[in-house]
Design an enzyme around this catalytic site. Structure first.
Site: not given
Length: 523
Positions: A195, A309
């Site tokens: 991320e 995710e």
């Protein structure tokens, strides 16, 4: 078997009496659908396409060092038994607590892969492979002390030297190939960072500095072997994929797969840049479809898409991930995401997890299907039920039914009654009308609902102990054993009575076969 008991729980059909030689009906035949029932035709001869079990191919977990704990490995084995996943992804393989990188008094690098070996050995010995997330930055390699707020304080700065970073990645890859062999390591995936579009990366400018990180990492890995698979950008909320692919193509940098993240409770504005009224239950697969389209638009339609995710929405203080809602939400996600994604990584498989520090009690809204102390949540039961789906999906237009077939010809149908936890829902009567099979076929039904597989209810019945005893954990986990109920189709039909968020799994063996063993979902 008491017919009134079974009917009240899930079915109003013709029952299979224990030891009944001719399997005669124990309840009256009821031609036609009951009043108010939703009718769904299930045609066993409908067109079909492959259904890889993408939703259980990979799981996320707490950071790398936690995998050395016995509690982690116990949960890994338990989840592997019901979902048979192939990969595990976690953060922080390069964190200082793993001890990978140090420097001598002259500033020369000192590598130590002893914990890396124990971490990856432990996964492989339990039948799963690492999906290697390369991060975070070792302290002595970091350009500045930029720490993330997580309890274990990962360092999220760029390296002080690209040459030193390249050498570390190359040394790690060479070590893994020497230890496990390139035939094994080539079956792993190497994902660059986590991320980087949010607070897990403090490079400046954020995007272009991440692209530098990706370029250096990919080239270092490929210098060891072209067979090592590398990808990214591992972004939150489905960001940066077009820019990432354009950059890689322009600079001739290898991309073997695309990865991104998206959660059901991410905002519509963040995921899509709009204010459309998209229900949380639909957001993950809509985001995946968006990214799949971006990959195709970049001329890279053949690249695998890894959604590394995701989870069902938590509904904040409602702690929905602890409840039976996970079953219906997971089934709906499978239906919607089919054909759009290669692997999805449910975050996480275990609440051995410390992003906010050690857990304080079971059923505290954690991500995983297994709670602290090895307690199996309703989500664990849901994954076990849906693992039983076949590897071929048959066409069916219903929004609350999945029709599949196994290689041996067994028809496996999932049906559910999805009700968001912040809403009031009603019990639903669903009449499945089968075509292309014997109208009196024997069926096997398993269910997750308030009465079956609801370990949260069992925990609450014990007074919600903060520290359950071993005996109490065993008692709670017994509720996770969902046994099959036998029945027979009534003139080709099966009527299900589904309470809010119930999930039913129906198996019908081909003529002459058994319709699923009467065992539990826990193996």
């Amino acid at each position: 078997m008491n017919s009134s008991r079974l009917c009240s729980l899930v079915l109003c059909v013709v029952f299979v009496a224990p030891n009944a030689g001719d399997l005669r009906a124990q309840t009256p035949r009821t031609p036609g659908a009951p009043p108010g029932a939703e009718r769904v035709e299930v045609d066993a001869r409908a067109p079909a396409h492959p259904l890889p079990h993408f939703w259980e191919a990979m799981f996320g977990s707490g950071r790398a060092i936690l995998s050395l704990r016995e509690s982690y490995r116990n949960d890994l084995r338990a989840m592997k038994r019901v979902a048979d996943f192939g990969y595990v992804r976690f953060h922080a393989i390069l964190h200082d607590e793993v001890g990978v990188y140090d420097e001598d008094k002259h500033g020369n690098p000192v590598y130590n892969f002893s914990y890396v070996d124990q971490i990856y050995d432990g996964l492989l010995e339990n039948g799963v492979r690492p999906f290697v997330e390369l991060g975070f930055m070792p302290r002595k390699l970091a350009a500045r002390p930029s720490y993330h707020v997580f309890w274990y304080h990962p360092l999220v700065a760029p390296p002080k030297s690209w040459t030193a970073w390249d050498n570390l990645i190359r040394a790690l890859a060479e070590h893994l190939v020497a230890r496990y062999g390139i035939d094994e390591v080539s079956r792993w995936y190497f994902e660059v960072w986590n991320e980087p579009n949010i607070d897990f990366w403090t490079g400046i400018p954020k995007q272009s500095s991440y692209f530098d990180l990706y370029d250096h990492t990919a080239r270092a890995l490929k210098s060891v072997s072209a067979r090592i698979r590398v990808g990214g950008p591992a972004t939150a909320a489905a960001h940066w994929v077009p820019e990432f692919l354009a950059h890689a193509q322009k600079n001739h940098v290898a991309v073997d797969f695309v990865s991104s993240h998206g959660y059901a409770d991410d905002t519509v504005e963040d995921l899509f840049g709009s204010h459309e009224p998209i229900a949380m239950d639909d957001r993950v697969c809509r985001a995946i479809a968006k990214v799949r389209g971006e990959i195709a638009a970049a001329g890279a339609a053949g690249l695998p898409l890894m959604w590394t995710e995701w989870n069902v929405p938590s509904y904040d203080k409602l702690n929905a991930r602890d409840t039976i809602y996970v079953g219906a939400a997971l089934a709906n996600t499978i239906r919607e995401c089919d054909g759009l994604v290669d692997m999805m990584s449910f975050w996480t498989f275990s609440d051995v997890f410390e992003e906010n520090g050690p857990n304080r009690e079971p059923f505290n809204g954690g991500f995983a299907p297994i709670a602290m102390g090895g307690i199996r949540k309703p989500g664990y039961v849901a994954f076990g039920l849906l693992h039983r789906l076949g590897r071929e999906r048959l066409a069916n237009s219903a929004s609350d039914v999945l029709v599949t077939r196994r290689e041996d010809g067994t028809l496996v149908v999932a049906a559910w009654n999805l009700v968001d936890p912040d809403r009031q829902g009603a019990t639903k009567t669903l009449r499945l009308e089968f075509r292309g099979i014997a109208p009196d076929s024997v069926v096997s039904v398993r269910q997750l609902d308030d009465q079956h597989g609801n370990t949260l209810a069992a925990y609450r019945a014990l007074g919600s102990p903060r520290y359950p005893s071993r005996h109490e954990v065993e008692e709670i986990n017994r509720r996770a054993d969902v046994s099959a109920e036998g029945a027979r189709l009534d003139d080709g039909s099966l009527t299900l009575v589904l309470s809010p968020d119930a999930l039913a799994l129906i198996e019908i063996a081909p003529a002459g076969g058994a319709a699923g063993s009467a065992g539990s979902t826990s193996r």
